[in-house]
Design a protein around this motif. Sequence first.
Motif, PDB file in Angstrom:
ATOM      1  N   GLU A  19       0.833  -1.204   0.000  1.00 40.05           N
ATOM      2  CA  GLU A  19       0.000   0.000   0.000  1.00 40.05           C
ATOM      3  C   GLU A  19       0.868   1.256   0.000  1.00 40.05           C
ATOM      4  O   GLU A  19       0.624   2.197  -0.758  1.00 40.05           O
ATOM      5  CB  GLU A  19      -0.920  -0.022   1.226  1.00 40.05           C
ATOM      6  N   ALA A  20       1.890   1.273   0.836  1.00 39.22           N
ATOM      7  CA  ALA A  20       2.780   2.432   0.899  1.00 39.22           C
ATOM      8  C   ALA A  20       3.540   2.603  -0.417  1.00 39.22           C
ATOM      9  O   ALA A  20       3.736   3.726  -0.890  1.00 39.22           O
ATOM     10  CB  ALA A  20       3.756   2.301   2.064  1.00 39.22           C
ATOM     11  N   THR A  23       1.144   4.090  -3.119  1.00 39.69           N
ATOM     12  CA  THR A  23       0.877   5.499  -2.814  1.00 39.69           C
ATOM     13  C   THR A  23       2.088   6.364  -3.134  1.00 39.69           C
ATOM     14  O   THR A  23       1.967   7.428  -3.750  1.00 39.69           O
ATOM     15  CB  THR A  23       0.470   5.657  -1.338  1.00 39.69           C
ATOM     16  N   ALA A  26       2.730   6.727  -6.978  1.00 42.52           N
ATOM     17  CA  ALA A  26       1.826   7.709  -7.594  1.00 42.52           C
ATOM     18  C   ALA A  26       2.229   9.136  -7.237  1.00 42.52           C
ATOM     19  O   ALA A  26       2.209  10.028  -8.102  1.00 42.52           O
ATOM     20  CB  ALA A  26       0.391   7.434  -7.154  1.00 42.52           C
ATOM     21  N   ALA A  27       2.611   9.369  -5.980  1.00 41.89           N
ATOM     22  CA  ALA A  27       2.994  10.716  -5.547  1.00 41.89           C
ATOM     23  C   ALA A  27       4.260  11.191  -6.262  1.00 41.89           C
ATOM     24  O   ALA A  27       4.351  12.350  -6.672  1.00 41.89           O
ATOM     25  CB  ALA A  27       3.203  10.739  -4.033  1.00 41.89           C
ATOM     26  N   ARG A  84       6.601   5.586   4.070  1.00 40.80           N
ATOM     27  CA  ARG A  84       5.691   6.680   4.414  1.00 40.80           C
ATOM     28  C   ARG A  84       6.424   7.938   4.888  1.00 40.80           C
ATOM     29  O   ARG A  84       5.844   9.019   4.910  1.00 40.80           O
ATOM     30  CB  ARG A  84       4.694   6.219   5.472  1.00 40.80           C
ATOM     31  N   PHE A  89       5.911  11.461   0.069  1.00 45.24           N
ATOM     32  CA  PHE A  89       4.732  10.678   0.439  1.00 45.24           C
ATOM     33  C   PHE A  89       3.629  11.643   0.877  1.00 45.24           C
ATOM     34  O   PHE A  89       3.881  12.546   1.675  1.00 45.24           O
ATOM     35  CB  PHE A  89       5.052   9.700   1.572  1.00 45.24           C
ATOM     36  N   GLU A  92      -1.475  13.302   5.496  1.00 39.00           N
ATOM     37  CA  GLU A  92      -2.891  13.533   5.820  1.00 39.00           C
ATOM     38  C   GLU A  92      -3.157  14.972   6.199  1.00 39.00           C
ATOM     39  O   GLU A  92      -4.240  15.480   6.004  1.00 39.00           O
ATOM     40  CB  GLU A  92      -3.331  12.619   6.953  1.00 39.00           C
TER      41      GLU A  92
END
Length: 119
Positions: A19-20, A23, A26-27, A84, A89, A92
């Motif tokens: 998952e990390a 993400t 894409a970033a 992360r 990354f 939030e």
Amino acid sequence: MRCITYAGETVVTSDDVAEALITLTAAIAERGRADAITIPIVFEKNGEIGEASLVIGVGNDVLSVATDWEGPEPDFAFAAAQLRHHPLFPREDGASGDIAYDVEPETFWDPDLDGFGPR
């Protein structure tokens, strides 16, 4: 556990690392960049732990697919946390990953000093 397919090869890693990785890929691609990273993997034949190095970002496709796994899953939480903490990354709190400097009201940019100086 997840299978990660990259450059025609497939490796197995934990759900949180996958998952990390997706993400972060894409970033980094969104910024038009690429970066080299290393993730922990499990060799399916013997269950031993290893590493895979990849270049992620623009022009590097990464696919994550769920896979059946028997036995205990390895704890790769530290590696997921490292991904992360990558500067690009997504956060939030909406932070861009760029370094921000607090400037106190009594300071200003002084071109003669090539930096901040008192008012």
